[in-house]
Enzyme design. Structure first.
Site, PDB file in Angstrom:
ATOM      1  N   HIS A   1     -17.391   4.770  -6.071  1.00  0.00           N
ATOM      2  CA  HIS A   1     -16.177   5.287  -5.427  1.00  0.00           C
ATOM      3  C   HIS A   1     -15.316   6.069  -6.421  1.00  0.00           C
ATOM      4  CE1 HIS A   1     -12.654   4.908  -2.587  1.00  0.00           C
ATOM      5  NE2 HIS A   1     -11.998   5.060  -3.725  1.00  0.00           N
ATOM      6  N   GLU A   2     -15.034   5.448  -7.568  1.00  0.00           N
ATOM      7  CA  GLU A   2     -14.169   6.114  -8.546  1.00  0.00           C
ATOM      8  C   GLU A   2     -14.838   7.350  -9.139  1.00  0.00           C
ATOM      9  OE1 GLU A   2     -11.160   5.382  -8.598  1.00  0.00           O
ATOM     10  OE2 GLU A   2     -11.267   3.454  -7.579  1.00  0.00           O
TER      11      GLU A   2
END
EC number: 3.4.24.59
Length: 743
Positions: free
Chosen positions: A495-496
């Site tokens: 996600h990051e």
């Protein structure tokens, strides 16, 4: 989660999460490709071995944080801010004396860049640096730059220099789409600060802005403040689950995962017990936001906050939330029945489902049905293997490789921070990612992305490379094993990295709209899309290998004409992808299916939060107290009973950074789901789809209207019904049957 600068006006786009038309055509044609470095090493190995300190910089000077020379000591922040403030004064004079035209926008963007390069960096350092002196110096720099931004936002001459440009139709028509949009965004930032008002109203707007900042800070601190209760009021057998302080028990959270029903109930009722000061702070914050919105010409704060977003207005948001709630209602009731059944099985005396029950019992159901004990998965997800998996995915989709680079002395704030060079196969070096992945004392417990320096095209034709930080809270390696990730940690890492790639590839001409500086309901799309890749067996199979199967081997690779030969020993750390034992497909299938358990109830909870946020920021004065509104909204949009003498809204920290925009998580997920199904479901490594994704969505940063980017990617304009259908279809257990088929 995306963290961006919190400056208004000429600061970074601060919607809370930030993209536009920059395209790869003319811009990239004018940028010289950067050659790679022979000091780079494979990314997987770098994360599965302990850092080697500054062995390559024994005789070098201390360079300062992020390579900024002034920041070799805390005092350097004062030097950096003074330099930025002096440059700002010169640029303001230039802006006011330059005839209106494209050059006006370039000067405004350079002005924004000079402030953000200090403010964004300081914003990160003030919360993440382990040394108090650095944190305090960074905090002071933030205040100093913030004061300057406030001053610029009320500078009528500066405002009029931009107004002259936008008032001249012939000049506006001559601007390219990106330049025009950036000019309009600067004007919008000015006007929501009230600069177009008369002197008295302008002062009122400034005062309200200051008050809102103070109230936001106070409210945010209060959301995490623990509550206490006298010991004798709690049953003795549950006291050991909480912290003791003399004659009191301290409750600092909801203890949602506790297997003891009474512990969860006590934590819920005590932690959420209303605090009069916090309640007054919230009421003043909501009222002040409403007054400011009306002062600058909007009927509600929500109408002001949603300008330029995918949703465009609160009416569309409420239509989206109400339709989604209707579609979820039957599934949510089934989820609550399933939870009730499990609670009755484990606690026959009290089977009524209460708000403190779903997180725990849904976890029990998942574990019982699918046997997804994290310890079974962790050995396959060493950090090095996961980073190598990201490297493989990005290379095949976008032609990008990640290389570990040895930081110079003083460049990083902790010895376990890794520096990655992001390199494109034909365009060369795109930027840098600093990976602050490991737990340490006083480090914030959140996973997020920080922009340190935005990309932009400089006057000399070079491109200012973006610099970002990814911050996670992973366990450190031990003597016997590298850092091992749970499936949730692995998904958060992907996600990051989605945010980071947005920053690297949003190569706009203007830093004001670079990378993630875009509307909130679009900014989470790239990061959520990466979660779909992280849950696809074909992707996971590329890197998930048991860490104990490893051997020594020679890694030889060619990049842009340079050959790197590295003898890497990964024994007991990272297996070679050919020889190591892979993660069985049925384990990935079970993990993916388990995420659908009670997922409708989870999504319904998010609908409730988003609706509450809209009502709080809608028409004022509010028809009832914030607690009465909470009770009504919970019963209508969630279904579980309100618990008397609780005030969950006082712990709703997102009301600060996501005021009127909490729906963004759901809308971004809907867009990401549609992109995944339309473009990557059949082949997650489809290079043509990857290039289209870069061209249509990532490349524009905030320089293009978000819905136009979505249309470009999907080849259609999605409706509210399309968004709702995408979210609901994700809940179906047979959504990816061919991927989840147990062999």
């Amino acid at each position: 989660m995306l963290c961006v600068g919190r400056l208004g006006g000429l600061g970074a786009r601060a919607a809370a999460l930030p993209p536009r038309r920059a395209g790869r055509g003319s811009l990239e044609a004018g940028i010289r490709a950067r050659r790679v470095s022979t000091s780079w090493s494979p990314v997987g190995a770098a994360f599965n071995v302990k850092p080697q300190g500054s062995r390559l910089d024994l005789f070098g000077e201390r360079r300062g944080l992020f390579g900024v020379p002034e920041l070799s000591a805390p005092e350097g922040f004062h030097i950096a801010q003074e330099k930025a403030l002096r440059k700002t004064e010169l640029l303001v004079d230039r802006a006011c004396s330059t005839p209106p035209g494209p050059q006006t926008v370039l000067i405004f963007d350079e002005l924004s860049d000079s402030l953000c390069r200090v403010a964004d960096l300081a914003d990160f350092v003030k919360i993440a640096h382990p040394e108090p002196a650095f944190r305090e110096a960074a905090e002071e720099a933030c205040r100093s730059i913030g004061t300057m931004v406030e001053k610029l936002n009320t500078n009528v001459d500066l405002y009029q220099s931009l107004q002259k440009l936008l008032a001249d139709k012939k000049l506006v028509d001559s601007l390219d789409p990106e330049t025009r949009r950036v000019a309009e965004l600067f004007m919008f930032d000015f006007e929501i600060s009230g600069i177009h008002l008369d002197k008295e109203k302008r002062k009122r707007a400034v005062d309200l802005n200051v008050k809102i900042l103070d109230l936001s800070s106070t409210f945010l601190m209060g959301t995490n403040f623990p509550n206490k209760i006298e010991k004798h009021l709690l049953p003795e057998h549950i006291r050991r689950n909480f912290t003791s302080a003399g004659d009191h028990i301290i409750i600092d959270g909801l203890h949602a995962e506790s297997p003891d029903d009474l512990v969860r109930e006590a934590a819920y009722k005590i932690f959420l017990y209303p605090n009069a000061g916090q309640l007054k702070c919230l009421e003043e914050l909501l009222s002040s936001r409403d007054l400011l919105a009306k002062l600058v010409g909007y009927s509600t704060f929500s109408h002001r906050a949603l300008q330029g977003t995918i949703a465009k207005n609160p009416e569309t948001v409420m239509q989206f939330l109400e339709k989604l709630s209707d579609k979820l209602s039957e599934r949510t009731l089934k989820d609550f029945e399933m939870i009730r059944g499990m609670k009755m099985k484990l606690n026959p005396q009290n089977s009524e489902v209460m708000p403190w029950d779903p997180p725990y019992y849904s976890g029990v159901i998942r574990a019982e049905r699918y046997n997804i004990e994290p310890s079974l998965y962790c050995p396959f997800f060493s950090l090095g293997a996961c980073m190598e998996g990201l490297n493989i995915l990005l290379n095949r989709l976008l032609g990008i490789s990640l290389y570990a680079e040895q930081p110079a002395k003083g460049e990083v704030w902790s010895e376990d921070v890794r520096k990655l060079a992001v390199v494109h196969e034909s365009e060369g070096l795109l930027g840098y990612i600093y990976c602050d992945f490991f737990q340490r004392a006083d480090k914030p417990h959140q996973d997020c992305h920080f922009t340190i320096r935005g990309g932009r095209l400089k006057e000399d034709g070079d491109y200012q490379l973006p610099v970002v930080v990814l911050m996670l809270n992973l366990p450190r390696s031990s003597r016997s094993s590298p850092t091992l990730l749970t499936p949730g940690m692995m998904e958060n890492l992907f996600h990051e990295m989605g945010h980071a790639m947005h920053s690297m590839l949003g190569r706009t001409r203007y830093q004001h709209v670079t990378g993630t500086r875009c509307p909130t309901d679009f900014a989470e799309v790239p990061s959520i899309l990466m979660e779909y890749f992280a849950n696809d067996y074909r992707v996971v199979n590329q890197f998930a290998r048991h860490y104990q199967t490893g051997q020594s081997f020679l890694a030889v690779c060619e990049v842009d004409g340079w050959y790197l030969v590295v003898h890497t020993v990964w024994t007991n750390c990272l297996a070679t992808l050919d020889s190591a034992r892979p993660l069985p497909k049925n384990m990935v299938s079970r993990l993916c299916e388990s995420k659908k358990v009670c997922a409708a109830a989870d999504m319904q909870l998010q609908v409730f939060y988003a609706t509450l946020d809209q009502i709080y920021h809608g028409k004022h004065p509010l028809r009832n107290s914030t607690t009465d509104i909470l009770k009504e909204t919970q019963e209508k949009f969630y279904g579980l009973p309100y618990v008397p003498n609780t005030a969950w809204q006082l712990r709703f920290s997102h009301l600060v950074g996501y005021g009127a925009k909490y729906y963004s998580y759901l809308m971004s997920r809907a867009v990401a789901s549609m992109v995944w199904k339309e473009c990557f479901l059949q082949d997650p490594f489809n290079r043509a789809a990857g290039e289209r994704y870069r061209r249509e969505m990532l490349a524009h940063g905030g320089g293009r209207e978000p819905m136009l980017m979505v249309e470009g990617m999907l080849q259609k304009c999605p409706s509210v019904d399309d968004f709702v259908s995408a979210l609901v279809s994700d809940l179906d257990l047979d959504f990816e049957t061919f991927l989840m088929d147990s062999e």
